[in-house]
Design a protein around this motif. Sequence first.
Motif, PDB file in Angstrom:
ATOM      1  N   SER A 145      12.865  -8.587  -0.808  1.00  0.00           N
ATOM      2  CA  SER A 145      12.092 -10.027  -1.238  1.00  0.00           C
ATOM      3  C   SER A 145      11.334  -9.910  -2.271  1.00  0.00           C
ATOM      4  O   SER A 145      11.305 -10.801  -3.286  1.00  0.00           O
ATOM      5  N   TRP A 146      10.340  -9.150  -2.354  1.00  0.00           N
ATOM      6  CA  TRP A 146       9.208  -9.057  -3.290  1.00  0.00           C
ATOM      7  C   TRP A 146       9.946  -8.840  -4.740  1.00  0.00           C
ATOM      8  O   TRP A 146       9.491  -9.487  -5.683  1.00  0.00           O
ATOM      9  N   ILE A 147      10.680  -7.792  -4.782  1.00  0.00           N
ATOM     10  CA  ILE A 147      11.487  -7.532  -6.167  1.00  0.00           C
ATOM     11  C   ILE A 147      12.397  -8.946  -6.498  1.00  0.00           C
ATOM     12  O   ILE A 147      12.344  -9.192  -7.666  1.00  0.00           O
ATOM     13  N   TYR A 148      12.933  -9.498  -5.739  1.00  0.00           N
ATOM     14  CA  TYR A 148      13.670 -10.890  -5.862  1.00  0.00           C
ATOM     15  C   TYR A 148      12.696 -11.751  -6.393  1.00  0.00           C
ATOM     16  O   TYR A 148      13.035 -12.351  -7.707  1.00  0.00           O
ATOM     17  N   ARG A 149      11.552 -11.857  -5.987  1.00  0.00           N
ATOM     18  CA  ARG A 149      10.862 -12.946  -6.325  1.00  0.00           C
ATOM     19  C   ARG A 149      10.243 -12.469  -7.851  1.00  0.00           C
ATOM     20  O   ARG A 149      10.057 -13.392  -8.628  1.00  0.00           O
ATOM     21  N   TYR A 150       9.816 -11.173  -8.073  1.00  0.00           N
ATOM     22  CA  TYR A 150       9.388 -10.641  -9.160  1.00  0.00           C
ATOM     23  C   TYR A 150      10.452 -10.888 -10.350  1.00  0.00           C
ATOM     24  O   TYR A 150       9.988 -11.354 -11.423  1.00  0.00           O
ATOM     25  N   PHE A 151      11.664 -10.712 -10.053  1.00  0.00           N
ATOM     26  CA  PHE A 151      12.688 -10.820 -11.157  1.00  0.00           C
ATOM     27  C   PHE A 151      12.976 -12.140 -11.361  1.00  0.00           C
ATOM     28  O   PHE A 151      13.332 -12.599 -12.415  1.00  0.00           O
ATOM     29  N   ARG A 152      12.720 -12.951 -10.327  1.00  0.00           N
ATOM     30  CA  ARG A 152      13.003 -14.645 -10.727  1.00  0.00           C
ATOM     31  C   ARG A 152      11.897 -15.316 -11.432  1.00  0.00           C
ATOM     32  O   ARG A 152      11.837 -16.483 -11.682  1.00  0.00           O
ATOM     33  N   GLY A 153      10.492 -14.563 -11.560  1.00  0.00           N
ATOM     34  CA  GLY A 153       9.587 -15.028 -12.259  1.00  0.00           C
ATOM     35  C   GLY A 153       8.621 -15.723 -11.505  1.00  0.00           C
ATOM     36  O   GLY A 153       7.777 -16.581 -11.869  1.00  0.00           O
ATOM     37  N   LEU A 154       8.700 -15.533 -10.060  1.00  0.00           N
ATOM     38  CA  LEU A 154       7.747 -16.114  -9.141  1.00  0.00           C
ATOM     39  C   LEU A 154       6.329 -15.702  -9.069  1.00  0.00           C
ATOM     40  O   LEU A 154       5.804 -16.251  -7.981  1.00  0.00           O
ATOM     41  N   HIS A 155       6.012 -14.662  -9.615  1.00  0.00           N
ATOM     42  CA  HIS A 155       4.645 -13.859  -9.483  1.00  0.00           C
ATOM     43  C   HIS A 155       4.272 -13.732  -8.092  1.00  0.00           C
ATOM     44  O   HIS A 155       3.425 -14.501  -7.504  1.00  0.00           O
ATOM     45  N   PRO A 156       5.237 -12.890  -7.514  1.00  0.00           N
ATOM     46  CA  PRO A 156       4.714 -12.465  -6.068  1.00  0.00           C
ATOM     47  C   PRO A 156       3.361 -11.850  -6.045  1.00  0.00           C
ATOM     48  O   PRO A 156       2.972 -11.358  -7.186  1.00  0.00           O
ATOM     49  N   PRO A 157       2.570 -11.487  -4.797  1.00  0.00           N
ATOM     50  CA  PRO A 157       1.280 -11.033  -4.902  1.00  0.00           C
ATOM     51  C   PRO A 157       1.335  -9.477  -5.384  1.00  0.00           C
ATOM     52  O   PRO A 157       2.250  -8.737  -4.783  1.00  0.00           O
TER      53      PRO A 157
END
Length: 156
Positions: A103-115
């Motif tokens: 989930s973190w990797i998906y949000r990171y590559f989508r550009g959502l800037h996870p914590p």
Amino acid sequence: MTDRQYATTRPAFAPTSILHKLRAHAPNSSQLVGLATLVISGGILLLLSGLTLTATVLVLIFFAPLIIISSPIWLPIGFLIFVTISGLLSFLGIGVAVVAAVSWIYRYFRGLHPPGSDRFDYARTRLADTAGHVKDYAIEYGGYLQSKVKDAAPSA
């Protein structure tokens, strides 16, 4: 001095002063009710814990022969249950960690800037800079070594 002054002053150790001090420090009715509740509930809990301990000891005395006779059955079953439950919990814990990481990797590559993505970006740029410096140093040092090899063995 007048009689009035003698009447208003009291001796330092008057018998009424001790009574006044006792009355001033005496507990009021709500404090007495709280103390009574505390003593009664503490006594009840002490009685219940004593009864529980007594019942536990009597049950152990009564069932000890049965537990000792059947222990060759209970130990392997207990070990099997322990291994099964610990394996299941480990599997579930690793599964939760994998789902969180994906989930973190998906949000990171989508550009959502996870914590933590800012620290990840900083580490990535530091690694890239360090790799560039190491590469430059290796090229410079490699050229130095090649010139030394040519000096040592000119026919090579």
